[in-house]
Design a protein around this motif. Structure first.
Motif, PDB file in Angstrom:
ATOM      1  N   HIS A  49      36.641  38.344  57.595  1.00  0.00           N
ATOM      2  CA  HIS A  49      37.065  37.798  56.302  1.00  0.00           C
ATOM      3  C   HIS A  49      38.583  37.646  56.274  1.00  0.00           C
ATOM      4  CE1 HIS A  49      33.079  38.077  54.571  1.00  0.00           C
ATOM      5  NE2 HIS A  49      32.970  39.258  55.147  1.00  0.00           N
ATOM      6  N   ALA A  50      39.050  36.646  55.527  1.00  0.00           N
ATOM      7  CA  ALA A  50      40.481  36.352  55.479  1.00  0.00           C
ATOM      8  C   ALA A  50      41.138  36.768  54.172  1.00  0.00           C
ATOM      9  CB  ALA A  50      40.719  34.853  55.701  1.00  0.00           C
ATOM     10  N   GLN A  51      40.336  37.149  53.174  1.00  0.00           N
ATOM     11  CA  GLN A  51      40.914  37.447  51.861  1.00  0.00           C
ATOM     12  C   GLN A  51      40.141  38.567  51.160  1.00  0.00           C
ATOM     13  OE1 GLN A  51      42.501  34.745  48.334  1.00  0.00           O
ATOM     14  NE2 GLN A  51      40.298  34.548  48.525  1.00  0.00           N
ATOM     15  N   LEU A  52      40.896  39.413  50.471  1.00  0.00           N
ATOM     16  CA  LEU A  52      40.336  40.431  49.585  1.00  0.00           C
ATOM     17  C   LEU A  52      40.800  40.086  48.180  1.00  0.00           C
ATOM     18  CD1 LEU A  52      38.917  43.194  49.148  1.00  0.00           C
ATOM     19  CD2 LEU A  52      41.133  44.277  49.587  1.00  0.00           C
ATOM     20  N   TRP A  53      39.908  40.154  47.212  1.00  0.00           N
ATOM     21  CA  TRP A  53      40.283  39.831  45.838  1.00  0.00           C
ATOM     22  C   TRP A  53      39.518  40.714  44.858  1.00  0.00           C
ATOM     23  CZ3 TRP A  53      36.693  37.545  42.422  1.00  0.00           C
ATOM     24  CH2 TRP A  53      35.501  37.132  42.993  1.00  0.00           C
ATOM     25  N   CYS A  54      40.035  40.773  43.643  1.00  0.00           N
ATOM     26  CA  CYS A  54      39.367  41.534  42.589  1.00  0.00           C
ATOM     27  C   CYS A  54      39.771  40.998  41.226  1.00  0.00           C
ATOM     28  CB  CYS A  54      39.691  43.022  42.680  1.00  0.00           C
ATOM     29  SG  CYS A  54      41.404  43.446  42.317  1.00  0.00           S
ATOM     30  N   ASP A  55      38.952  41.303  40.239  1.00  0.00           N
ATOM     31  CA  ASP A  55      39.312  41.088  38.843  1.00  0.00           C
ATOM     32  C   ASP A  55      40.071  42.345  38.434  1.00  0.00           C
ATOM     33  OD1 ASP A  55      37.816  38.780  38.997  1.00  0.00           O
ATOM     34  OD2 ASP A  55      36.126  39.544  37.852  1.00  0.00           O
ATOM     35  N   ALA A  56      41.375  42.235  38.319  1.00  0.00           N
ATOM     36  CA  ALA A  56      42.229  43.394  38.056  1.00  0.00           C
ATOM     37  C   ALA A  56      42.506  43.528  36.564  1.00  0.00           C
ATOM     38  CB  ALA A  56      43.540  43.258  38.811  1.00  0.00           C
ATOM     39  N   ARG A  57      42.274  44.711  36.038  1.00  0.00           N
ATOM     40  CA  ARG A  57      42.651  44.972  34.654  1.00  0.00           C
ATOM     41  C   ARG A  57      44.155  44.763  34.539  1.00  0.00           C
ATOM     42  NH1 ARG A  57      39.097  49.592  31.998  1.00  0.00           N
ATOM     43  NH2 ARG A  57      37.147  49.208  33.110  1.00  0.00           N
ATOM     44  N   GLN A  58      44.578  44.156  33.445  1.00  0.00           N
ATOM     45  CA  GLN A  58      46.017  43.910  33.287  1.00  0.00           C
ATOM     46  C   GLN A  58      46.813  45.210  33.347  1.00  0.00           C
ATOM     47  OE1 GLN A  58      46.469  41.296  29.793  1.00  0.00           O
ATOM     48  NE2 GLN A  58      47.263  39.792  31.247  1.00  0.00           N
ATOM     49  N   ALA A 107      46.493  47.491  35.346  1.00  0.00           N
ATOM     50  CA  ALA A 107      46.625  47.954  36.729  1.00  0.00           C
ATOM     51  C   ALA A 107      47.304  46.930  37.644  1.00  0.00           C
ATOM     52  CB  ALA A 107      45.236  48.288  37.274  1.00  0.00           C
ATOM     53  N   LEU A 108      47.874  45.884  37.094  1.00  0.00           N
ATOM     54  CA  LEU A 108      48.447  44.821  37.927  1.00  0.00           C
ATOM     55  C   LEU A 108      49.534  45.331  38.871  1.00  0.00           C
ATOM     56  CD1 LEU A 108      48.610  41.804  35.450  1.00  0.00           C
ATOM     57  CD2 LEU A 108      46.881  42.294  37.204  1.00  0.00           C
ATOM     58  N   HIS A 109      50.401  46.217  38.404  1.00  0.00           N
ATOM     59  CA  HIS A 109      51.486  46.731  39.259  1.00  0.00           C
ATOM     60  C   HIS A 109      50.921  47.511  40.448  1.00  0.00           C
ATOM     61  CE1 HIS A 109      54.647  45.279  36.719  1.00  0.00           C
ATOM     62  NE2 HIS A 109      54.093  45.863  35.667  1.00  0.00           N
ATOM     63  N   PHE A 110      49.838  48.230  40.225  1.00  0.00           N
ATOM     64  CA  PHE A 110      49.173  48.960  41.308  1.00  0.00           C
ATOM     65  C   PHE A 110      48.770  47.984  42.414  1.00  0.00           C
ATOM     66  CE2 PHE A 110      44.957  50.023  43.053  1.00  0.00           C
ATOM     67  CZ  PHE A 110      45.277  51.152  43.785  1.00  0.00           C
ATOM     68  N   TYR A 111      48.114  46.903  42.048  1.00  0.00           N
ATOM     69  CA  TYR A 111      47.666  45.916  43.039  1.00  0.00           C
ATOM     70  C   TYR A 111      48.847  45.200  43.702  1.00  0.00           C
ATOM     71  CZ  TYR A 111      42.928  46.813  41.557  1.00  0.00           C
ATOM     72  OH  TYR A 111      41.724  47.432  41.293  1.00  0.00           O
ATOM     73  N   GLU A 112      49.862  44.906  42.939  1.00  0.00           N
ATOM     74  CA  GLU A 112      51.051  44.262  43.522  1.00  0.00           C
ATOM     75  C   GLU A 112      51.684  45.156  44.586  1.00  0.00           C
ATOM     76  OE1 GLU A 112      52.747  41.299  40.098  1.00  0.00           O
ATOM     77  OE2 GLU A 112      53.045  43.447  39.772  1.00  0.00           O
ATOM     78  N   ARG A 113      51.728  46.464  44.343  1.00  0.00           N
ATOM     79  CA  ARG A 113      52.286  47.399  45.332  1.00  0.00           C
ATOM     80  C   ARG A 113      51.485  47.395  46.632  1.00  0.00           C
ATOM     81  NH1 ARG A 113      52.799  50.831  40.824  1.00  0.00           N
ATOM     82  NH2 ARG A 113      51.047  52.071  41.532  1.00  0.00           N
ATOM     83  N   THR A 140      41.071  42.873  29.250  1.00  0.00           N
ATOM     84  CA  THR A 140      41.786  41.710  29.765  1.00  0.00           C
ATOM     85  C   THR A 140      42.057  41.872  31.256  1.00  0.00           C
ATOM     86  OG1 THR A 140      42.833  41.514  27.607  1.00  0.00           O
ATOM     87  CG2 THR A 140      43.774  40.220  29.379  1.00  0.00           C
ATOM     88  N   TYR A 141      41.784  40.793  32.004  1.00  0.00           N
ATOM     89  CA  TYR A 141      41.887  40.799  33.463  1.00  0.00           C
ATOM     90  C   TYR A 141      42.675  39.611  33.974  1.00  0.00           C
ATOM     91  CZ  TYR A 141      37.887  44.048  33.514  1.00  0.00           C
ATOM     92  OH  TYR A 141      37.053  45.111  33.324  1.00  0.00           O
ATOM     93  N   GLN A 142      43.120  39.745  35.226  1.00  0.00           N
ATOM     94  CA  GLN A 142      43.642  38.641  36.016  1.00  0.00           C
ATOM     95  C   GLN A 142      43.122  38.841  37.436  1.00  0.00           C
ATOM     96  OE1 GLN A 142      47.783  39.152  33.972  1.00  0.00           O
ATOM     97  NE2 GLN A 142      47.936  37.400  35.354  1.00  0.00           N
ATOM     98  N   ILE A 143      42.986  37.754  38.167  1.00  0.00           N
ATOM     99  CA  ILE A 143      42.518  37.875  39.551  1.00  0.00           C
ATOM    100  C   ILE A 143      43.703  38.252  40.431  1.00  0.00           C
ATOM    101  CG2 ILE A 143      41.549  36.621  41.520  1.00  0.00           C
ATOM    102  CD1 ILE A 143      39.871  35.033  39.518  1.00  0.00           C
ATOM    103  N   ALA A 144      43.461  39.240  41.286  1.00  0.00           N
ATOM    104  CA  ALA A 144      44.445  39.688  42.284  1.00  0.00           C
ATOM    105  C   ALA A 144      43.886  39.340  43.658  1.00  0.00           C
ATOM    106  CB  ALA A 144      44.680  41.190  42.163  1.00  0.00           C
ATOM    107  N   ARG A 145      44.722  38.721  44.507  1.00  0.00           N
ATOM    108  CA  ARG A 145      44.286  38.276  45.844  1.00  0.00           C
ATOM    109  C   ARG A 145      45.241  38.798  46.918  1.00  0.00           C
ATOM    110  NH1 ARG A 145      40.850  33.971  44.679  1.00  0.00           N
ATOM    111  NH2 ARG A 145      41.274  32.977  42.695  1.00  0.00           N
TER     112      ARG A 145
END
Length: 136
Positions: free
Chosen positions: A95-104, A106-112, A128-133
């Protein structure tokens, strides 16, 4: 202390998900279509399950769903380690990509962890969510 992370059966995740993600919902609410074929990871303190993460393969990559850590064990890097192990396995499987529906919240956690956040915002069950890839 280093808590081991290993593959677990889907059934092992259900009560943990319910207790730590949706304690007021019935057990059926925490089941996800595809659970039976997803890759589930558990973090352990001895025999005690203290964290879970589930990874679902899709044509566009692997989706992380239902990440949870027991509150008594948070801030010890368990969620990060489970994500890294899931990413390693997903890459190994081609697989080339990992993604999730990230709770807003927790966005900084995923960015790190190297995730890029899509600008579109959406809501599920009042959260409220945003997609993190993240490329693998």
């Amino acid at each position: 202390m280093r808590y081991p992370i290993r593959s677990i059966a889907a059934q092992q995740t259900l009560r943990f998900r319910q207790k730590h993600l949706w304690p007021d919902m019935p057990l059926e609410h925490v089941k996800v279509p595809g659970d039976e074929t997803a890759h589930h990871l558990g973090a352990f303190d001895g025999q005690k399950l203290i964290g879970v993460a589930s990874f679902f393969a899709h044509p566009k990559g692997v989706q992380l769903r239902k990440l949870a850590v027991d509150p008594m064990y948070r801030k010890r890097g368990l969620a990060s380690r489970m994500i890294e192990e899931g990413a390693r396995c997903a890459k190994k499987d081609g697989h080339a990509q990992l993604w999730c529906d990230a709770r807003q919240s927790a966005l900084h956690f995923y960015e790190r962890l190297g995730f890029k956040i899509d600008p579109d915002v959406f809501e599920k069950s009042g959260v409220t969510y945003q997609i993190a890839r993240r490329a693998l």
